[in-house]
Design an enzyme around this catalytic site. Structure first.
Site, short mmCIF file in Angstrom:
data_model
loop_
_atom_site.label_atom_id
_atom_site.label_comp_id
_atom_site.label_asym_id
_atom_site.label_seq_id
_atom_site.Cartn_x
_atom_site.Cartn_y
_atom_site.Cartn_z
N CYS A 126 18.61 75.50 105.52
CA CYS A 126 17.18 75.34 105.19
C CYS A 126 16.59 74.00 105.62
O CYS A 126 15.37 73.86 105.72
CB CYS A 126 16.97 75.56 103.70
SG CYS A 126 18.14 74.68 102.66
N HIS B 297 11.32 71.62 101.04
CA HIS B 297 12.10 70.44 101.38
C HIS B 297 11.27 69.48 102.23
O HIS B 297 10.56 69.91 103.13
CB HIS B 297 13.32 70.82 102.23
CG HIS B 297 14.38 71.59 101.50
ND1 HIS B 297 14.37 71.81 100.14
CD2 HIS B 297 15.51 72.19 101.95
CE1 HIS B 297 15.45 72.50 99.79
NE2 HIS B 297 16.15 72.76 100.86
#
Lengths: 341, 341
Positions: free
Chosen positions: A133, A246
């Protein structure tokens, strides 16, 4: 091969998890040609039901025969499950797109970000790996820079949300947030340290010379996706008390000088990237504003004060969506376009 | 000069702020020779009282005559107040230690971290500047590396707590935390974006080519303190939803190779540094664990995978304490040792 009139028979392995649930949503939102859907999970989830596109599915326990008649199997149930069942799915004739780390670095397994290296999909043995990710947004931003100016060195510091570690940590962050709000001491059971009102430079398995698994994934996967096996790259991964999305602070040394202005224009015209970069007007991406979005957001684009051919960047991406579920579905869409499904 | 039998006459300018309050605590904890204490603040705080070492002080409004008879004036009331009143304090015979950015880069003003460049205190004109809360821990860690191996390049990504922006942002983080815990939408009034459950790569004044004031301070102050005016250094500053303690992810290229093991030993023996570095045992510093501590904590010490003479480090320090109040008091202690007070 599929009966395209009726759509594909799709299995989601790990259907009860955060990424599995997001895969359901993404398939519906993108009108992916799903003919039949099968929700698979480990024994722990047996008997549960999941919602997908407004329909309810009973979760079936995965076994070797689960993939009979399945065209596309989206795996997101951890590396162990992928290692054990992906070969059986391929054997049954399914195309596997695997969100775990199990197959990513294997030689004959393409590791693909559709905006970056779609052509790697052409040579496969039935398993396509979906990258980490943090790797996905990083490569979406690095690839245009690589093509334009070449990459010499990449240094990454991450600001990773709780959802990257799964629903349990999101729930723990919620519980800790409530405890702090109520003046109680937060309990720590899921993660290595308190996450609410804290940041934690670890929580991943230690693997080599002080680095953890997450940092090594970021390094190795980026090299593979960009076809730059010798790329100089290092990372420090940090967990922050954010539910979703993120952030990454990145310093890039390019081989040829590129100005921040040119990089801004280049990235603004690159697939899957949105530039939000006007700090004087308080415009830069944050995890909260990017959550739920498909694109990778970039801001704080600056010429590196320490280098004549360096850039400093701030990248934010929804890790559950572009960092996992969406990228997997985009891979499947590309495979269909290429006639592979 | 002081009457050392009875202790020094000390004025705290900005006594009602977070750093001013911490200065009170630090003076008491370190048994600093305070004979007489004066709490000064702007008109806004007139009539308030502050606690210091168990005594209550009425806050006096600052003016040009506030420093009559004062030996030591600790300023922490913002750059405007320091610019306006520090010269008056010096004129009155006081030694000024200023926590604001007002005087830091002036040529005849020492900018001092006692573990790093105490000798710079010798030449002064009555004002000593206390560095930025990110610069202090960074230089405490960089100086031993500089002496041992030389510094070629430093790249910093920060994880800065709310208290770095003052009590208002700490209160806003608290309010937002309570709102999230109660399922309400957090209000944003103090900072540029929601901070709770988010990270914000800005909030400081934009100054040049996309960089903000905080990033430029980190660059310029580090060069001045280390006496390395040409040091190649860049930074990206990010605010995180943490009440106290700043984290910094740092990549350092040294001039000569130093192994992570040697760096760990070197830093473990360096003044003001504590090494906490065993990630496999979940040991690394976090803001929550370092809050209230005097030392600068370092962990995640690794050889940089992208360079043959690079190190990756994770630094955490209490920004209100070592990053501000404690460092100011340590400067005063050094001045006393040197006979300057």
């Amino acid at each position: 091969m599929s009966n395209s009139n009726q759509g594909l028979s799709v299995a989601i392995v790990g259907a009860t998890g955060m990424v599995g649930q997001e895969m359901c949503r993404v398939l519906g939102q993108r009108k992916f040609p799903v003919g039949k859907l099968k929700a698979l999970a480990s024994e722990r989830s047996a008997g549960m039901t999941v919602q997908c596109n407004g329909n309810t599915f009973e979760v079936e326990t995965i076994d070797e025969n689960s993939f009979d008649g399945v065209d596309l199997a989206l795996f997101s149930a951890g590396a162990d499950v992928s290692l054990m069942y992906a070969p059986a799915a391929v054997e049954s004739g399914a195309m596997v797109i695997d969100n775990s780390s199990a197959w990513r670095m294997k030689e004959n397994v393409p590791l693909v970000v559709p905006e970056v290296n779609p052509d790697d999909l052409r040579e496969n043995e039935g398993i396509i790996a979906n990258p980490n990710c943090c790797t996905i947004p990083l490569t979406v931003v690095l690839e245009p820079l690589r093509r334009e100016a070449g990459l010499d060195r990449v240094l990454v510091s991450t600001y990773q949300s709780a959802s990257g570690a799964g629903k349990k940590l999101v729930d723990e962050l919620d519980e800790q947030t409530k405890a702090i709000a109520a003046g109680r001491v937060p309990e720590v059971t899921v993660y290595t340290h308190q996450l609410a009102h804290n940041v934690v430079p670890g929580g991943w398995k230690s693997v080599q010379e002080g680095y953890n698994e997450e940092e090594i994934k970021l390094v190795q996967e980026t090299r593979k996706i960009l076809h730059e096996p010798g790329l100089r790259i290092a990372a420090t991964c940090v967990r922050v008390p954010v539910p979703v999305s993120h952030g990454e602070s990145v310093f890039v040394d390019t081989e040829r000088m590129i100005s921040a202005d040119d990089a801004r224009t280049l990235l603004g015209n690159s697939p899957g990237v949105i530039v939000e970069d006007d700090p004087a007007a308080k415009i830069y991406p944050t995890p909260a504003s990017v959550a739920g979005k498909d694109e990778v957001y970039v801001g704080r684009i600056r010429n590196d004060l320490s280098s004549s051919r360096g850039l400093a960047l701030w990248i934010v991406s929804d890790n559950v969506r572009k960092g996992a579920a969406l990228n997997a579905v985009q891979i499947a869409e590309r495979v269909i376009e290429m006639g592979g499904l």
